[in-house]
Each structure stands twice: as structure tokens, then as C-alpha cells.
Design a protein around this motif. Structure first.
Motif, PDB file in Angstrom:
ATOM      1  N   SER A 175      30.738 -13.712  13.417  1.00  0.00           N
ATOM      2  CA  SER A 175      31.242 -13.515  12.280  1.00  0.00           C
ATOM      3  C   SER A 175      32.018 -14.696  11.545  1.00  0.00           C
ATOM      4  O   SER A 175      31.805 -14.880  10.175  1.00  0.00           O
ATOM      5  CB  SER A 175      32.294 -12.627  12.221  1.00  0.00           C
ATOM      6  OG  SER A 175      31.898 -11.150  13.036  1.00  0.00           O
ATOM      7  N   LEU A 176      32.699 -15.487  12.255  1.00  0.00           N
ATOM      8  CA  LEU A 176      33.278 -16.848  11.737  1.00  0.00           C
ATOM      9  C   LEU A 176      31.898 -17.588  11.324  1.00  0.00           C
ATOM     10  O   LEU A 176      32.374 -18.340   9.938  1.00  0.00           O
ATOM     11  CB  LEU A 176      34.221 -17.512  12.581  1.00  0.00           C
ATOM     12  CG  LEU A 176      35.440 -16.727  13.121  1.00  0.00           C
ATOM     13  CD1 LEU A 176      36.086 -17.682  14.122  1.00  0.00           C
ATOM     14  CD2 LEU A 176      36.200 -16.381  11.897  1.00  0.00           C
TER      15      LEU A 176
ATOM     16  N   PRO B 166      34.097 -14.687  -2.833  1.00  0.00           N
ATOM     17  CA  PRO B 166      34.814 -15.396  -2.024  1.00  0.00           C
ATOM     18  C   PRO B 166      34.656 -15.123  -0.410  1.00  0.00           C
ATOM     19  O   PRO B 166      33.745 -13.903  -0.049  1.00  0.00           O
ATOM     20  CB  PRO B 166      36.398 -14.468  -1.950  1.00  0.00           C
ATOM     21  CG  PRO B 166      36.354 -13.961  -3.380  1.00  0.00           C
ATOM     22  CD  PRO B 166      35.000 -13.567  -3.755  1.00  0.00           C
ATOM     23  N   ALA B 167      34.358 -16.120   0.230  1.00  0.00           N
ATOM     24  CA  ALA B 167      33.870 -16.151   1.602  1.00  0.00           C
ATOM     25  C   ALA B 167      34.401 -14.784   2.173  1.00  0.00           C
ATOM     26  O   ALA B 167      34.053 -14.054   3.356  1.00  0.00           O
ATOM     27  CB  ALA B 167      33.911 -17.254   2.380  1.00  0.00           C
ATOM     28  N   ILE B 168      35.936 -14.999   2.369  1.00  0.00           N
ATOM     29  CA  ILE B 168      36.653 -13.982   2.991  1.00  0.00           C
ATOM     30  C   ILE B 168      36.353 -12.697   2.883  1.00  0.00           C
ATOM     31  O   ILE B 168      36.783 -11.634   3.541  1.00  0.00           O
ATOM     32  CB  ILE B 168      38.361 -14.151   2.966  1.00  0.00           C
ATOM     33  CG1 ILE B 168      39.138 -13.603   4.050  1.00  0.00           C
ATOM     34  CG2 ILE B 168      38.686 -13.737   1.488  1.00  0.00           C
ATOM     35  CD1 ILE B 168      38.666 -14.570   5.326  1.00  0.00           C
TER      36      ILE B 168
ATOM     37  N   VAL C 278      29.382 -20.310   6.910  1.00  0.00           N
ATOM     38  CA  VAL C 278      27.934 -20.667   5.977  1.00  0.00           C
ATOM     39  C   VAL C 278      27.935 -20.343   4.590  1.00  0.00           C
ATOM     40  O   VAL C 278      27.503 -21.120   3.689  1.00  0.00           O
ATOM     41  CB  VAL C 278      26.675 -20.011   6.736  1.00  0.00           C
ATOM     42  CG1 VAL C 278      25.542 -20.054   5.910  1.00  0.00           C
ATOM     43  CG2 VAL C 278      26.688 -20.661   8.157  1.00  0.00           C
ATOM     44  N   HIS C 279      28.321 -19.299   4.372  1.00  0.00           N
ATOM     45  CA  HIS C 279      28.501 -18.775   2.790  1.00  0.00           C
ATOM     46  C   HIS C 279      29.398 -19.651   2.102  1.00  0.00           C
ATOM     47  O   HIS C 279      29.490 -19.949   0.993  1.00  0.00           O
ATOM     48  CB  HIS C 279      29.118 -17.232   2.749  1.00  0.00           C
ATOM     49  CG  HIS C 279      29.514 -17.060   1.335  1.00  0.00           C
ATOM     50  ND1 HIS C 279      28.645 -16.385   0.609  1.00  0.00           N
ATOM     51  CD2 HIS C 279      30.798 -16.644   0.746  1.00  0.00           C
ATOM     52  CE1 HIS C 279      29.094 -15.960  -0.647  1.00  0.00           C
ATOM     53  NE2 HIS C 279      30.370 -16.184  -0.616  1.00  0.00           N
ATOM     54  N   ALA C 280      30.788 -19.992   2.869  1.00  0.00           N
ATOM     55  CA  ALA C 280      31.696 -20.992   1.857  1.00  0.00           C
ATOM     56  C   ALA C 280      31.129 -22.343   1.799  1.00  0.00           C
ATOM     57  O   ALA C 280      31.288 -23.094   0.739  1.00  0.00           O
ATOM     58  CB  ALA C 280      32.776 -21.046   3.080  1.00  0.00           C
ATOM     59  N   VAL C 281      30.148 -23.033   2.726  1.00  0.00           N
ATOM     60  CA  VAL C 281      29.761 -24.242   2.403  1.00  0.00           C
ATOM     61  C   VAL C 281      28.398 -24.117   1.560  1.00  0.00           C
ATOM     62  O   VAL C 281      28.324 -25.161   0.704  1.00  0.00           O
ATOM     63  CB  VAL C 281      29.372 -24.873   3.924  1.00  0.00           C
ATOM     64  CG1 VAL C 281      28.672 -26.145   3.782  1.00  0.00           C
ATOM     65  CG2 VAL C 281      30.421 -25.091   4.773  1.00  0.00           C
ATOM     66  N   LEU C 282      27.551 -23.286   1.754  1.00  0.00           N
ATOM     67  CA  LEU C 282      26.242 -23.274   1.121  1.00  0.00           C
ATOM     68  C   LEU C 282      26.095 -23.388  -0.399  1.00  0.00           C
ATOM     69  O   LEU C 282      25.416 -24.210  -0.811  1.00  0.00           O
ATOM     70  CB  LEU C 282      25.363 -21.925   1.751  1.00  0.00           C
ATOM     71  CG  LEU C 282      24.018 -21.833   0.886  1.00  0.00           C
ATOM     72  CD1 LEU C 282      22.991 -22.908   1.402  1.00  0.00           C
ATOM     73  CD2 LEU C 282      23.487 -20.397   1.584  1.00  0.00           C
ATOM     74  N   TRP C 283      26.667 -22.560  -1.130  1.00  0.00           N
ATOM     75  CA  TRP C 283      26.531 -22.664  -2.452  1.00  0.00           C
ATOM     76  C   TRP C 283      27.237 -23.847  -3.333  1.00  0.00           C
ATOM     77  O   TRP C 283      26.582 -24.148  -4.038  1.00  0.00           O
ATOM     78  CB  TRP C 283      27.100 -20.935  -3.120  1.00  0.00           C
ATOM     79  CG  TRP C 283      26.655 -20.083  -2.246  1.00  0.00           C
ATOM     80  CD1 TRP C 283      27.471 -19.278  -1.326  1.00  0.00           C
ATOM     81  CD2 TRP C 283      25.157 -19.578  -2.085  1.00  0.00           C
ATOM     82  NE1 TRP C 283      26.686 -18.202  -0.895  1.00  0.00           N
ATOM     83  CE2 TRP C 283      25.196 -18.653  -1.394  1.00  0.00           C
ATOM     84  CE3 TRP C 283      24.146 -20.175  -2.847  1.00  0.00           C
ATOM     85  CZ2 TRP C 283      24.197 -17.722  -1.114  1.00  0.00           C
ATOM     86  CZ3 TRP C 283      23.178 -19.519  -2.477  1.00  0.00           C
ATOM     87  CH2 TRP C 283      22.940 -18.288  -1.504  1.00  0.00           C
TER      88      TRP C 283
ATOM     89  N   ILE D  22      33.715 -30.824  -0.814  1.00  0.00           N
ATOM     90  CA  ILE D  22      34.031 -29.582  -1.355  1.00  0.00           C
ATOM     91  C   ILE D  22      33.741 -28.457  -0.537  1.00  0.00           C
ATOM     92  O   ILE D  22      34.536 -27.541   0.132  1.00  0.00           O
ATOM     93  CB  ILE D  22      33.569 -29.116  -2.567  1.00  0.00           C
ATOM     94  CG1 ILE D  22      33.897 -30.039  -3.768  1.00  0.00           C
ATOM     95  CG2 ILE D  22      33.789 -27.779  -3.215  1.00  0.00           C
ATOM     96  CD1 ILE D  22      33.141 -30.012  -5.102  1.00  0.00           C
ATOM     97  N   GLY D  23      32.411 -28.680   0.390  1.00  0.00           N
ATOM     98  CA  GLY D  23      32.023 -27.560   1.170  1.00  0.00           C
ATOM     99  C   GLY D  23      32.866 -27.612   2.424  1.00  0.00           C
ATOM    100  O   GLY D  23      33.340 -26.590   3.075  1.00  0.00           O
ATOM    101  N   TRP D  24      33.438 -28.846   2.616  1.00  0.00           N
ATOM    102  CA  TRP D  24      34.153 -29.042   4.110  1.00  0.00           C
ATOM    103  C   TRP D  24      35.692 -28.439   3.887  1.00  0.00           C
ATOM    104  O   TRP D  24      36.094 -27.633   4.452  1.00  0.00           O
ATOM    105  CB  TRP D  24      34.415 -30.556   4.272  1.00  0.00           C
ATOM    106  CG  TRP D  24      35.940 -30.951   4.870  1.00  0.00           C
ATOM    107  CD1 TRP D  24      36.973 -31.508   3.863  1.00  0.00           C
ATOM    108  CD2 TRP D  24      36.615 -30.383   6.026  1.00  0.00           C
ATOM    109  NE1 TRP D  24      38.008 -31.618   4.782  1.00  0.00           N
ATOM    110  CE2 TRP D  24      37.801 -31.112   6.220  1.00  0.00           C
ATOM    111  CE3 TRP D  24      36.111 -29.776   7.179  1.00  0.00           C
ATOM    112  CZ2 TRP D  24      38.690 -31.069   6.906  1.00  0.00           C
ATOM    113  CZ3 TRP D  24      36.853 -29.837   8.224  1.00  0.00           C
ATOM    114  CH2 TRP D  24      38.217 -30.128   8.108  1.00  0.00           C
ATOM    115  N   ALA D  25      36.025 -28.561   2.508  1.00  0.00           N
ATOM    116  CA  ALA D  25      37.622 -27.997   2.267  1.00  0.00           C
ATOM    117  C   ALA D  25      37.379 -26.552   2.158  1.00  0.00           C
ATOM    118  O   ALA D  25      38.287 -25.615   2.593  1.00  0.00           O
ATOM    119  CB  ALA D  25      38.079 -28.430   0.655  1.00  0.00           C
ATOM    120  N   PHE D  26      36.449 -26.082   1.491  1.00  0.00           N
ATOM    121  CA  PHE D  26      36.261 -24.335   1.394  1.00  0.00           C
ATOM    122  C   PHE D  26      35.840 -23.723   3.038  1.00  0.00           C
ATOM    123  O   PHE D  26      36.404 -22.700   3.317  1.00  0.00           O
ATOM    124  CB  PHE D  26      34.828 -24.108   0.749  1.00  0.00           C
ATOM    125  CG  PHE D  26      35.098 -24.083  -0.710  1.00  0.00           C
ATOM    126  CD1 PHE D  26      36.344 -24.673  -1.268  1.00  0.00           C
ATOM    127  CD2 PHE D  26      34.348 -23.862  -1.761  1.00  0.00           C
ATOM    128  CE1 PHE D  26      36.782 -24.677  -2.907  1.00  0.00           C
ATOM    129  CE2 PHE D  26      34.425 -23.729  -3.005  1.00  0.00           C
ATOM    130  CZ  PHE D  26      35.573 -24.302  -3.538  1.00  0.00           C
TER     131      PHE D  26
END
Length: 290
Positions: A154-155, A136-138, A160-165, A215-219
């Protein structure tokens, strides 16, 4: 002497038919059917039903501290818009979101381009996604605070982690599904590297890429709000998540729900306006999806 008999040749002629006017060729659908075919109307009815359900539950519970009514939430939202506070908070959140989202998209495109070009790139993509996609990105927020401190750095790191994968996985799956005929066409024209990816793979895999972008936008959006709820403020300039957190501490529940309602509204606008318009002018127009 045998004589070969040929069949008689009938003369050809065109017969002009009179137009058929005895009955309408196309029957007009009834008004209720035509209205029900409008997607915006069906979605609007769903939203109205949810708002009525919210209002009914709030009136039945009769406790504004736990669940304010839909009308009270709208009033708090309009007050925040009138004072400009909630608009400023939203601007801060969307600015950070845009930076992290664009950076994540660029990194995902570079990683997938490397994966379709070399065996090392494929091994790298599969290894990294297996390692970091379930994370999880958080959960990376404590490390982000140590490395980048309080603030936007930090944000952006967790965004980036939430969108990249998820975007990299969807894009690579779309590239793998491109037919061999299109691949050979690109090779026959001498396309290689980024030219091959941009002119052959990207247009053919665009439905999968758009799905990954959504999906990346929602994450990214939900990760940003969650991260702002944890710390999200630098020199008193927190975003929308920080606005929700502050009002929760001060027990302004109507403002908390107003912030949540704005989060939902922004998600609906991006999904039904931005991505729907992009799909309509690309993959739907090209006949790649129904």
C-alpha cells in the motif's frame, strides 16, 4: 605613363614588455566577504538561528508536553540513535521510499517517452495528469488498503502516485523545450525511439528532469511519513512515521520532535548533498544553469 604609387611598408617587430609588478593584478577579497560566499556557512547560520528561536520559544512557554526545547529534542534523538530503535525505523522507511521512488521514476520515463513519440502518448499523458495530478496521494490510501492490505504494498502504491505525475510533467516540459536544431541533429544521425530520447532529449532536458526528480522526492518523502502516521505498521515493523505516531500516543513529545527533526535532516541531506552533487557534475558543469 601614370605610375601607381604603393604605400611604404613598415617593418614588423615584436616588442617584449616587462611584467607589471607595481601593483597586484588580482586583489584578494576581505575575509568576511570570502566567508559569506560559502553556501554551507550561510545555510548553517540559518539553521543555528532557527535552533535558537526554537530554544527561546520553548523556554518562554515552559511546557515540555507542548513544545520541548531544542536541547531536549536532541537528547531524545541521541537516545533513539544509541538504542538503535530510530535507526531501524528510518531504515524501514527509506527502503520503502527507494522502491516506490524508483518505480515511479521508471513509469514516468516510460510515459513521457511514449508522449514524445506518438500522438496517442501525448493525449494519454495530458489526460492522465489532468485526472490524477490534482489528487492527493494520501487520498488513495483507503483504496490501497483494500487492494494491497496492510504493509509495504500500500505504501509503494501511494508513493508511485506521488512521484509519477509531477516528474512526468516536468520531464515532458523539458522535452518540449529542446531546440529544433538538436532534434534535427538526432534525426540526421538516424536516432529513433529510446536511442533518440536517451541521447538527445534527456541530456538537453536534464535541468527540468532534475527539478522533477527533486519535486517527486519531496512529495514521496512527505507522503510516506503521512501514510505511516495513518497505519504504516505491518507485524510491528513500522517506519519513521509510525515511530512518531506511537510516541505521540504515549505523550513522549520530545521523541515526536526527535522523529520530525530526523525527517527534516534526511530531507536536507538528500537536497544539499545528493541532488546538489548531481547538479554540480552535470548541468552546472555543462553550463546549462547558472
Amino acid at each position: 605613363m601614370n605610375q601607381v604609387l604603393s604605400p611604404p611598408i613598415r617593418p614588423e617587430y615584436d616588442r617584449v614588455l616587462s611584467p607589471f609588478v607595481e601593483a597586484p593584478v588580482e586583489r584578494r577579497l576581505p575575509l568576511p566577504t570570502r566567508l559569506w560566499q560559502q553556501g554551507w556557512l550561510r545555510r548553517g547560520l540559518i539553521l543555528v538561528a532557527l535552533a535558537l528561536l526554537w530554544e527561546g520559544l520553548a523556554r518562554w512557554q515552559d511546557n515540555d508536553l507542548l513544545l520541548p526545547s531544542f536541547g531536549a529534542t536532541l537528547s531524545a534523538l541521541f537516545d533513539g540513535l544509541a538504542t538503535g530503535e530510530i535507526l531501524e525505523r528510518t531504515r524501514i522507511s527509506l527502503t520503502v521510499l527507494a522502491q516506490g521512488y524508483v518505480l515511479g521514476v521508471l513509469l514516468a520515463f516510460g510515459l513521457t517517452s511514449l508522449a514524445v513519440s506518438t500522438q496517442f502518448g501525448r493525449d494519454l499523458l495530458s489526460t492522465l495528469t489532468a485526472m490524477f495530478n490534482p489528487l492527493p496521494a494520501i487520498a488513495l490510501l483507503p483504496l490501497a488498503l483494500l487492494w494491497f492490505g496492510l504493509g509495504q504494498g500500500s505504501l509503494i502504491f501511494v508513493l508511485v502516485h506521488a512521484v509519477l505525475w509531477p516528474l512526468a510533467l516536468n520531464t515532458y516540459a523539458g522535452f518540449q523545450a529542446v531546440p529544433d536544431s538538436l532534434r534535427m541533429t538526432g534525426r540526421n544521425y538516424g536516432l529513433e525511439g529510446l536511442a533518440y530520447v536517451g541521447q538527445i532529449l534527456v541530456p538537453a532536458a536534464l535541468p527540468a528532469i532534475l527539478s522533477g526528480l527533486k519535486i517527486g522526492w519531496a512529495f514521496a518523502w512527505r507522503t510516506l511519513i503521512a501514510a505511516e502516521l495513518v497505519f504504516g505498521a505491518s507485524s510491528g515493523r513500522g517506519g519513521l512515521g509510525w515511530y512518531i505516531f506511537q510516541n505521540r500516543n504515549e505523550l513522549y513529545t520530545d521523541r515526536v520532535f526527535a522523529g520530525l527533526l530526523l525527517v527534516i535532516a534526511i530531507g536536507l541531506v538528500v537536497e544539499t548533498v545528493v541532488f546538489a552533487s548531481l547538479e554540480r557534475v552535470t548541468v552546472r558543469r555543462w553550463g546549462q544553469v547558472r
